[in-house]
Write a protein that holds these residues in place. Structure first.
Motif, short mmCIF file in Angstrom:
data_model
loop_
_atom_site.label_atom_id
_atom_site.label_comp_id
_atom_site.label_asym_id
_atom_site.label_seq_id
_atom_site.Cartn_x
_atom_site.Cartn_y
_atom_site.Cartn_z
N THR A 174 0.83 -1.20 0.00
CA THR A 174 0.00 0.00 0.00
C THR A 174 0.87 1.25 0.00
OG1 THR A 174 -1.74 -1.18 1.19
CG2 THR A 174 -1.82 1.23 1.24
N GLU A 175 1.88 1.27 0.86
CA GLU A 175 2.75 2.45 0.90
C GLU A 175 3.57 2.60 -0.38
OE1 GLU A 175 3.89 4.41 5.00
OE2 GLU A 175 5.15 2.69 4.50
N ILE A 176 4.03 1.50 -0.94
CA ILE A 176 4.77 1.57 -2.21
C ILE A 176 3.87 2.10 -3.31
CG2 ILE A 176 5.85 0.18 -4.01
CD1 ILE A 176 7.01 -1.57 -1.74
N ALA A 177 2.63 1.62 -3.37
CA ALA A 177 1.69 2.11 -4.38
C ALA A 177 1.38 3.59 -4.16
CB ALA A 177 0.40 1.30 -4.34
N MET A 178 1.27 4.00 -2.90
CA MET A 178 1.00 5.41 -2.62
C MET A 178 2.08 6.31 -3.22
SD MET A 178 -0.16 5.29 1.37
CE MET A 178 0.32 6.97 1.67
N HIS A 179 3.34 5.94 -3.00
CA HIS A 179 4.44 6.83 -3.38
C HIS A 179 4.98 6.60 -4.78
CE1 HIS A 179 4.43 8.51 0.58
NE2 HIS A 179 4.55 7.32 1.12
N GLU A 180 4.70 5.46 -5.37
CA GLU A 180 5.21 5.19 -6.71
C GLU A 180 4.14 5.27 -7.79
OE1 GLU A 180 8.41 4.71 -7.84
OE2 GLU A 180 8.92 5.37 -5.83
N VAL A 181 2.94 4.82 -7.50
CA VAL A 181 1.88 4.81 -8.50
C VAL A 181 1.13 6.15 -8.50
CG1 VAL A 181 -0.23 3.65 -9.27
CG2 VAL A 181 1.65 2.31 -8.31
N TYR A 182 0.95 6.74 -7.31
CA TYR A 182 0.21 7.99 -7.19
C TYR A 182 1.06 9.09 -6.54
CZ TYR A 182 -3.64 4.74 -7.91
OH TYR A 182 -4.47 3.78 -8.41
N PRO A 183 2.21 9.43 -7.13
CA PRO A 183 3.06 10.45 -6.50
C PRO A 183 2.44 11.85 -6.54
CG PRO A 183 3.95 9.86 -8.63
CD PRO A 183 2.80 8.92 -8.36
N SER A 184 1.53 12.09 -7.46
CA SER A 184 0.90 13.41 -7.51
C SER A 184 -0.03 13.64 -6.33
CB SER A 184 0.14 13.58 -8.83
OG SER A 184 -0.87 12.60 -8.93
N ILE A 185 -0.55 12.56 -5.75
CA ILE A 185 -1.46 12.68 -4.61
C ILE A 185 -0.70 12.57 -3.29
CG2 ILE A 185 -3.44 11.62 -3.43
CD1 ILE A 185 -4.34 10.60 -6.19
N PHE A 186 0.19 11.57 -3.18
CA PHE A 186 0.85 11.27 -1.92
C PHE A 186 2.28 11.75 -1.83
CE2 PHE A 186 -2.42 7.99 -2.54
CZ PHE A 186 -3.17 8.19 -1.40
N VAL A 227 11.12 5.28 1.96
CA VAL A 227 10.13 4.29 2.43
C VAL A 227 10.01 3.15 1.44
CG1 VAL A 227 7.67 3.95 2.91
CG2 VAL A 227 8.85 5.91 3.85
N VAL A 228 9.98 3.47 0.16
CA VAL A 228 9.88 2.44 -0.88
C VAL A 228 11.10 1.53 -0.83
CG1 VAL A 228 9.81 2.05 -3.37
CG2 VAL A 228 8.39 3.83 -2.34
N PHE A 229 12.29 2.12 -0.77
CA PHE A 229 13.51 1.34 -0.72
C PHE A 229 13.56 0.47 0.53
CE2 PHE A 229 17.87 0.90 0.86
CZ PHE A 229 18.40 0.12 -0.16
N MET A 230 13.14 1.03 1.66
CA MET A 230 13.17 0.27 2.91
C MET A 230 12.24 -0.94 2.84
SD MET A 230 11.44 -0.11 6.22
CE MET A 230 10.09 0.80 5.63
N HIS A 231 11.04 -0.76 2.31
CA HIS A 231 10.11 -1.89 2.20
C HIS A 231 10.66 -2.97 1.26
CE1 HIS A 231 6.99 -0.40 4.73
NE2 HIS A 231 6.68 0.63 3.95
N ILE A 232 11.24 -2.56 0.16
CA ILE A 232 11.81 -3.53 -0.78
C ILE A 232 12.99 -4.26 -0.15
CG2 ILE A 232 13.03 -3.75 -2.99
CD1 ILE A 232 11.15 -1.54 -4.04
N ALA A 233 13.83 -3.53 0.58
CA ALA A 233 14.99 -4.15 1.25
C ALA A 233 14.54 -5.16 2.29
CB ALA A 233 15.87 -3.07 1.89
#
Length: 145
Positions: free
Chosen positions: A93-105, A111-117
């Motif tokens: 959910t957080e990855i989608a927030m910041h990568e798919v919808y960057p104009s909104i969130f 955060v994305v890198f941390m979750h992937i790591a």
């Protein structure tokens, strides 16, 4: 009472490190949960992130994450099978927030890198535990040809 308890095999180093890793991820999930709750109640961002002041997309995402992260923290701390699943849902959910919808969130690469790591380390631990258990099962079978 200690004499009555059954003694099982000692956990391996990999199993012990995996438990420590899951507990650290659990603490991080609790921290994220507290940040979301602080934002929603007006303690974070100088009161600007209060629930009634947020746009609809932020209301939905932050409310879901404020519930998912503490549940994931409990599941990871207790070492139950649903803990990583709930964490994966929250992380996705957080990855989608910041990568798919960057104009909104907004963009938050950390955060994305941390979750992937964390996901990669989790998968590496699972592979190592699988190989270790397979080796142990092979060592126990002495009657095979």
């Amino acid at each position: 009472m200690a004499a009555d308890s059954a003694k099982g095999p000692r956990p391996s180093l990999t199993e012990t490190l995996f438990v420590v890793f899951l507990r650290l991820v659990s603490a991080a999930c609790l921290w994220f949960a507290l940040q979301y709750w602080a934002m929603l109640t007006g303690f974070g961002f100088g009161g600007q992130g209060r629930f009634d002041l947020l746009p609809t997309a932020w209301k939905a995402a932050s409310t879901a994450l404020a519930v998912l992260f503490p549940v994931a923290a409990v599941g990871l701390w207790l070492l139950v099978s649903w803990g990583p699943v709930i964490w994966l849902i929250a992380a996705a959910t957080e990855i989608a927030m910041h990568e798919v919808y960057p104009s909104i969130f907004g963009v938050n690469r950390l955060v994305v890198f941390m979750h992937i790591a964390v996901a990669v380390v989790f998968l590496l631990f699972r592979v190592a535990l699988f190989i270790e258990r397979r080796r142990q099962a092979r060592a126990v079978r002495t009657d095979s040809p």
